[in-house]
Design a protein around this motif. Structure first.
Motif: not given
Length: 165
Positions: A75-80, A83-93
């Motif tokens: 999900f984070g990769a798809i958001c990235n 162009s939702f890089a912040m969501i990807m970062a939060h998903c990574g956490v």
């Protein structure tokens, strides 16, 4: 599953059940539990053996933890990509927290070698059960906020990263 393409069939030829189980769970690191369960069930079916009920439940828990960690990463990769890089970062956490919980509960981040023909190689204690339940509740809450940011970016209210315990 790509066994022939990756040469896994060649590695499995002549292997004992224990060694084959280790090889199979390493075919794809993010699917170690799923592949381990598939192999264990095939061996158990061939030997007409049923694992203990607790082992079946622990396998299911490990599979769900693996699935959630993978979905958070995907999900984070798809958001990235959108162009939702912040969501990807939060998903990574969140994914990292799930992997750390797996390590604490089962002794390995990817839970390799925890599913074995005949059952499982580890058990859970009450402290780890409570920690996993708390993490699932926290992920549910934070993921809802992340999906809200994707659907309503102007109203996004994601707080700062908090240090994982």
């Amino acid at each position: 599953m790509g066994y022939v393409h990756k040469g896994v069939d060649e590695l499995l030829t002549g292997s004992g059940i224990d060694q084959a189980a280790q090889i199979v769970c390493r075919v794809s690191g993010d699917s170690a539990v799923a592949l381990g369960i598939g192999f264990a069930r095939a061996v158990e079916a061939a030997l007409h053996f049923s694992p203990p009920p607790r082992a079946i439940w622990l396998r299911a828990l490990m599979a769900e933890m693996e699935r959630v960690a993978n979905h958070l990463g995907d999900f984070g990769a798809i958001c990235n990509d959108a162009s939702f890089a912040m969501i990807m970062a939060h998903c990574g956490v969140l994914r990292e927290r799930m992997l750390r919980a797996a390590d604490a509960a089962f002794g390995h981040r990817l839970m390799m070698d925890r599913i074995i023909p005949g059952g499982v190689s580890v058990d859970l204690d009450g402290q780890n059960i409570a920690a996993i339940m708390g993490l699932v509740g926290d992920i549910r809450e934070k993921f809802a906020a992340l999906t809200n940011c994707m659907t309503r970016p102007r109203r996004c209210k994601i707080g700062p990263f908090q240090r994982a315990s």
